[in-house]
Enzyme design. Sequence first.
Site, short mmCIF file in Angstrom:
data_model
loop_
_atom_site.label_atom_id
_atom_site.label_comp_id
_atom_site.label_asym_id
_atom_site.label_seq_id
_atom_site.Cartn_x
_atom_site.Cartn_y
_atom_site.Cartn_z
N LYS A 1 17.45 -0.74 25.83
CA LYS A 1 17.96 -0.99 24.46
C LYS A 1 18.14 -2.49 24.19
O LYS A 1 19.25 -2.97 23.89
CB LYS A 1 19.26 -0.26 24.20
N ILE B 1 11.69 4.08 -13.55
CA ILE B 1 12.62 4.39 -12.46
C ILE B 1 13.27 5.73 -12.79
O ILE B 1 13.91 5.89 -13.83
CB ILE B 1 13.71 3.31 -12.29
N ARG C 1 23.35 15.11 31.22
CA ARG C 1 24.37 15.84 31.99
C ARG C 1 24.02 17.31 32.21
O ARG C 1 24.31 17.87 33.25
CB ARG C 1 25.72 15.72 31.30
N ARG D 1 0.83 -1.20 0.00
CA ARG D 1 0.00 0.00 0.00
C ARG D 1 0.87 1.25 0.00
O ARG D 1 1.98 1.24 0.49
CB ARG D 1 -0.86 0.05 1.26
N LYS D 2 0.29 2.34 -0.51
CA LYS D 2 0.99 3.62 -0.40
C LYS D 2 0.79 4.20 1.00
O LYS D 2 1.67 4.81 1.56
CB LYS D 2 0.45 4.62 -1.43
O1 LIG Z 1 12.00 6.71 -9.23
P1 LIG Z 1 11.10 7.74 -8.68
O2 LIG Z 1 11.75 9.09 -8.56
O3 LIG Z 1 10.47 7.31 -7.40
O4 LIG Z 1 9.94 8.00 -9.75
C1 LIG Z 1 9.23 6.97 -10.39
C2 LIG Z 1 7.90 6.74 -9.75
O5 LIG Z 1 7.05 7.84 -10.00
C3 LIG Z 1 5.78 7.36 -10.43
O6 LIG Z 1 4.93 7.10 -9.36
P2 LIG Z 1 4.06 8.19 -8.61
O7 LIG Z 1 4.64 8.44 -7.27
O8 LIG Z 1 3.88 9.38 -9.48
O9 LIG Z 1 2.71 7.52 -8.25
P3 LIG Z 1 1.63 6.59 -8.93
O10 LIG Z 1 2.34 5.38 -9.44
O11 LIG Z 1 0.79 6.30 -7.76
O12 LIG Z 1 0.95 7.37 -9.98
C4 LIG Z 1 6.10 6.09 -11.17
O13 LIG Z 1 4.98 5.25 -11.26
C5 LIG Z 1 7.22 5.52 -10.34
O14 LIG Z 1 6.76 4.68 -9.31
#
Ligand SMILES: O=P(O)(O)OC[C@H]1O[C@H](OP(=O)(O)OP(=O)(O)O)[C@H](O)[C@@H]1O
Length: 469
Positions: free
Chosen positions: A302, A119, A439, A90-91
């Site tokens: 830790k 890319i 400190r 997910r984004k």
């Molecule tokens: O290598 P980068 O600098 O990360 O750029 C490339 C990315 O940009 C675009 O996604 P975008 O974030 O526009 O979203 P989307 O795929 O949800 O449209 C594309 O689909 C890649 O995933």
Amino acid sequence: MNKKELALKLFDLGVLQFGEFTLKSGLQSPFYLDFRRIVAYPDILKNISEQLWNLVTDLEFDHLCGVPYAALSLSSTMAVLHSKSMIVKRKEQKKHGTKKMVEGIYQKGDTCVVIDDVISSGISMIETLEALEGEGLKIKHVLSIVDRMQGGAVMLNDYGYEVRTVYTIREVLEYLKEGGKVNQKQYTDTLVFIETNRIDFEQVRARRKQRTSYSYKKIGKEAKHPVAKRLTEIVLKKKTNLCCSADVKTSAELLALADAVGPNICMIKTHTDNLSDFTPEIIEELKKLAEKHNFLIFEDRKFADIGHIVMQQFTAAPLCIADWADVVTVHVVAGSSSIEALKATGKLDTTALIVVAEMSTQDTLTDQKYTEKAMTIAEQHSDIVLGTVSQNYRSDNPGIMMLTPGINTDRKKDGLGQTYNHPDEAFAKRGVDIMIVGRGIYSSDNPRLQSEIYKKIGWESYLKRDNDA
Ligand SMILES: O=P(O)(O)OC[C@H]1O[C@H](OP(=O)(O)OP(=O)(O)O)[C@H](O)[C@@H]1O
Ligand SMILES: O=C(O)c1cc(=O)[nH]c(=O)[nH]1
């Protein structure tokens, strides 16, 4: 359709556009590749997916995963055409349901090939790789339709991934020039743009990681663990974001310090394993002071070992940390298993975790990549993680606080090329939520007065900053 014919067809469908575009990295570009359009053309989608599949026919792997969103249609098509399992990253995290960032059925150690459409800087790819690796998936190969040749693919190679692409942008332009779709000027200008606009991945990444700061009200609302919510209530009620680090050697010193600074702090940070005369009674005394002055007890233990040992360290006598600490620190050098082991003790209802994401020592091994991975693990466990210890990064998740040690009010001391760590800098520029001062308070002649000074400065610095409430 061969690669050249496909490139020409994609041009006709408007996938390559010339104009003025802002890229994800923030760079202005005179051209853009919009592969989202191909979902309207099933035959083309199928053809491109087959081109991508051809890049992996020599590999054995368990799953496919597309970088969201543009590559989801590609990974789905490949998965369906070749009966492969697919994983969805997910984004953004959902606020309901399972709240998972990675959907699908997989086991730790499974291998995955990750696909993006384009890319550029490689940031989107890295974000997906980190999320998948955080789940224990193993990734060696990444694919894309087009490498814009702006640095992302090289960076991914440097990070140890093997990048395979259907086209480089140069190849696309060559096919289009040969096919009469672009003229000589467009061809040359685009190539000159690429040559002169390499994206500095680390710079883009650092900029993207400059977090917004959040108000304590917002943090309290978004935080999931009850201790995190309580902490923000204390902060707001006492108007203090100061955590005093009590690095003392005896119980008497600890209790005296806690009583002196108690009115001015939201948390006291302890190292009870350093107390030469530790007894369980000391904890009872400390808890009384915590109640009297309304602060939390933060044991900076830790944990860093394998799950089995970490579980014992958390619960075992004589310290019995799980029985009294409101907050405890954990390293994730062993991966998320340390956190999961602590959860498995069933004792995290009353104790929240802080993930040590970044250390401030000069030759620390917690470089940017480590820190970002640690932050991802923290975010994936936001139900039990209250925050991260870090110097430079704050999570995008408002509910995960940033706690920073090494802050002092003496600007001169830090003006010699060292990181500037006055509270103004920490709160306003770095998005720090809780400052940890040791400190500067306990070594002074008057810890109560010093803590009052720090309390006031910390609160004013917080009020000055632009909080995104
Ligand atoms: O290598 P980068 O600098 O990360 O750029 C490339 C990315 O940009 C675009 O996604 P975008 O974030 O526009 O979203 P989307 O795929 O949800 O449209 C594309 O689909 C890649 O995933
Ligand atoms: O860098 C980007 O954001 C980017 C470039 C591009 O050509 N296409 C795309 O979808 N994203």
